[in-house]
Design a protein around this motif. Structure first.
Motif, short mmCIF file in Angstrom:
data_model
loop_
_atom_site.label_atom_id
_atom_site.label_comp_id
_atom_site.label_asym_id
_atom_site.label_seq_id
_atom_site.Cartn_x
_atom_site.Cartn_y
_atom_site.Cartn_z
N GLN A 20 41.93 43.91 43.35
CA GLN A 20 40.89 44.29 44.32
C GLN A 20 40.16 43.08 44.86
OE1 GLN A 20 40.08 47.40 45.54
NE2 GLN A 20 41.92 48.12 44.47
N ARG A 21 39.88 42.12 43.96
CA ARG A 21 39.11 40.94 44.35
C ARG A 21 39.86 40.08 45.37
NH1 ARG A 21 36.86 37.52 46.06
NH2 ARG A 21 35.25 36.14 45.25
N SER A 22 41.18 40.17 45.38
CA SER A 22 41.97 39.37 46.31
C SER A 22 41.70 39.77 47.77
CB SER A 22 43.47 39.52 46.01
OG SER A 22 43.91 40.85 46.22
N HIS A 23 41.04 40.93 47.95
CA HIS A 23 40.74 41.40 49.31
C HIS A 23 39.36 40.94 49.80
CE1 HIS A 23 44.35 43.73 49.09
NE2 HIS A 23 43.91 44.48 48.10
N GLY A 24 38.63 40.22 48.93
CA GLY A 24 37.36 39.67 49.37
C GLY A 24 36.16 40.14 48.56
N PHE A 25 34.96 39.72 49.02
CA PHE A 25 33.71 40.06 48.33
C PHE A 25 33.17 41.40 48.82
CE2 PHE A 25 33.91 35.42 48.24
CZ PHE A 25 33.55 35.13 46.94
N SER A 26 32.57 42.15 47.90
CA SER A 26 31.89 43.40 48.25
C SER A 26 31.05 43.83 47.05
CB SER A 26 32.89 44.50 48.60
OG SER A 26 33.61 44.92 47.46
N VAL A 27 30.07 44.70 47.27
CA VAL A 27 29.24 45.20 46.18
C VAL A 27 30.11 45.98 45.19
CG1 VAL A 27 27.33 46.73 45.57
CG2 VAL A 27 27.17 45.28 47.61
N LYS A 28 31.08 46.74 45.72
CA LYS A 28 31.98 47.51 44.87
C LYS A 28 32.76 46.57 43.93
CE LYS A 28 36.09 50.47 45.05
NZ LYS A 28 37.08 51.14 45.94
N ASN A 29 33.27 45.48 44.48
CA ASN A 29 34.01 44.53 43.66
C ASN A 29 33.11 43.81 42.66
OD1 ASN A 29 36.48 45.09 44.75
ND2 ASN A 29 36.52 43.36 46.16
N LEU A 30 31.85 43.61 43.05
CA LEU A 30 30.88 43.00 42.13
C LEU A 30 30.69 43.89 40.90
CD1 LEU A 30 28.70 41.03 41.22
CD2 LEU A 30 27.10 42.18 42.75
N LEU A 31 30.56 45.19 41.12
CA LEU A 31 30.40 46.13 40.00
C LEU A 31 31.66 46.15 39.14
CD1 LEU A 31 28.66 49.09 41.89
CD2 LEU A 31 27.60 47.42 40.36
N PHE A 32 32.80 46.14 39.79
CA PHE A 32 34.08 46.11 39.09
C PHE A 32 34.20 44.83 38.24
CE2 PHE A 32 38.23 48.48 40.14
CZ PHE A 32 38.60 48.48 38.80
N LYS A 33 33.77 43.73 38.82
CA LYS A 33 33.82 42.44 38.12
C LYS A 33 32.88 42.45 36.92
CE LYS A 33 33.53 37.45 38.94
NZ LYS A 33 33.17 36.38 39.90
N SER A 34 31.71 43.06 37.07
CA SER A 34 30.74 43.13 35.98
C SER A 34 31.32 43.89 34.79
CB SER A 34 29.46 43.81 36.46
OG SER A 34 28.87 43.08 37.53
N VAL A 35 32.03 44.99 35.09
CA VAL A 35 32.65 45.78 34.02
C VAL A 35 33.75 44.97 33.34
CG1 VAL A 35 34.03 47.83 33.51
CG2 VAL A 35 32.12 47.99 35.12
N LEU A 69 29.20 36.02 31.75
CA LEU A 69 29.05 37.28 32.48
C LEU A 69 28.02 37.14 33.60
CD1 LEU A 69 28.77 40.83 30.88
CD2 LEU A 69 27.32 40.16 32.77
N VAL A 70 26.89 36.52 33.27
CA VAL A 70 25.84 36.29 34.29
C VAL A 70 26.38 35.36 35.38
CG1 VAL A 70 23.53 35.39 34.73
CG2 VAL A 70 23.99 36.63 32.61
N GLY A 71 27.11 34.33 34.96
CA GLY A 71 27.70 33.41 35.93
C GLY A 71 28.66 34.13 36.87
N ASP A 72 29.44 35.06 36.32
CA ASP A 72 30.37 35.84 37.14
C ASP A 72 29.63 36.59 38.25
OD1 ASP A 72 32.67 35.17 35.78
OD2 ASP A 72 32.48 36.81 34.34
N ILE A 73 28.53 37.23 37.87
CA ILE A 73 27.75 38.01 38.83
C ILE A 73 27.15 37.10 39.91
CG2 ILE A 73 25.67 39.44 39.11
CD1 ILE A 73 26.25 40.53 36.27
#
Length: 231
Positions: A20-35, A69-73
């Motif tokens: 999913q992340r390969s398609h770019g930045f988004s709030v949805k992907n941010l939440l996915f990344k956090s998980v 994790l914080v750095g990821d966000i």
């Protein structure tokens, strides 16, 4: 049991996120990344619960993972809020850098590595950080105002890798330290790709984003899993 469940779920979730992340930045992907990042952190937590003998090592790894994790966000917020890109990028660097200090300390403390070996690792790591910035033109990247923080960050990242490789050798290739060494190498490779994505040109295509995150999560999960096997 929970260790294996979280590890399995986390690997699947992280792989889906990488796609999913390969398609770019988004709030949805941010939440996915956090998980995804929460899962590697929980992997370390449950590993420590199952293997409490590695209390100090595991606790320091968990702290490093939490900072990661914080750095990821923060790094994803950089892509979402372009007007505050500089702030989020520097903050991300700082959180990851401090996280690596915990990783480094976990290895040195658990194996009681001799001071002169640590000193050699510091020198080698510093040289890697300097060489990274010095070779910017050859690598066709432009660090600009980030040159100093990149050099310092790479030095700490390299220190984790170098000391982990030394630990694997000193421990007689004990499984936990081998996992830590491989994980730190993958982390280093991930940041090499990330550096080109952030500071290079034409290297932020879907394949670059996928490879960056795939290497990163592979590295973090191996580092988290090492807690289960360190003696």
């Amino acid at each position: 049991m929970f260790y294996y469940i979280v590890l399995a779920v986390g690997v699947v979730v992280s792989l889906v996120f990488c796609i999913q992340r390969s398609h770019g930045f988004s709030v949805k992907n941010l939440l996915f990344k956090s998980v995804s990042s929460l899962c590697y952190l929980l992997t370390a937590v449950f590993a420590l619960i199952n293997h409490s003998e590695a209390y100090t090592y595991g606790s320091l790894i968990i702290m490093g993972g939490a900072l990661g994790l914080v750095g990821d966000i923060l790094l994803d917020l950089k892509g979402i809020y372009k007007d505050q890109e500089r702030i989020y990028l520097k903050a991300g660097f700082i959180f990851f850098l401090v996280g690596h200090i915990f990783y480094i300390c976990s290895i040195i403390y658990s194996l009681k590595i001799k001071w002169w070996i640590v000193l050699i690792c510091i020198v080698v790591s510093a040289l890697i950080g300097i060489a990274t910035v010095a070779s910017a033109n050859i690598m066709k990247v432009h660090y600009g105002a980030y040159r100093k923080i990149v050099a310092v960050y790479v030095a700490f990242l390299a220190m984790t890798m170098v000391i982990a490789i030394v630990a694997a050798l000193v421990s007689g290739f004990q499984k936990g330290y081998v996992l830590m060494a491989v994980g730190s190498v993958l982390f280093m490779l991930s940041d090499a790709v990330l550096s080109n994505t952030f500071f290079g040109r034409g290297k932020d295509k879907p394949i670059h984003l996928f490879v960056n995150h795939f290497l990163y999560y592979a590295g973090q999960y191996l580092i988290a899993a090492s807690v289960m096997f360190v003696k």
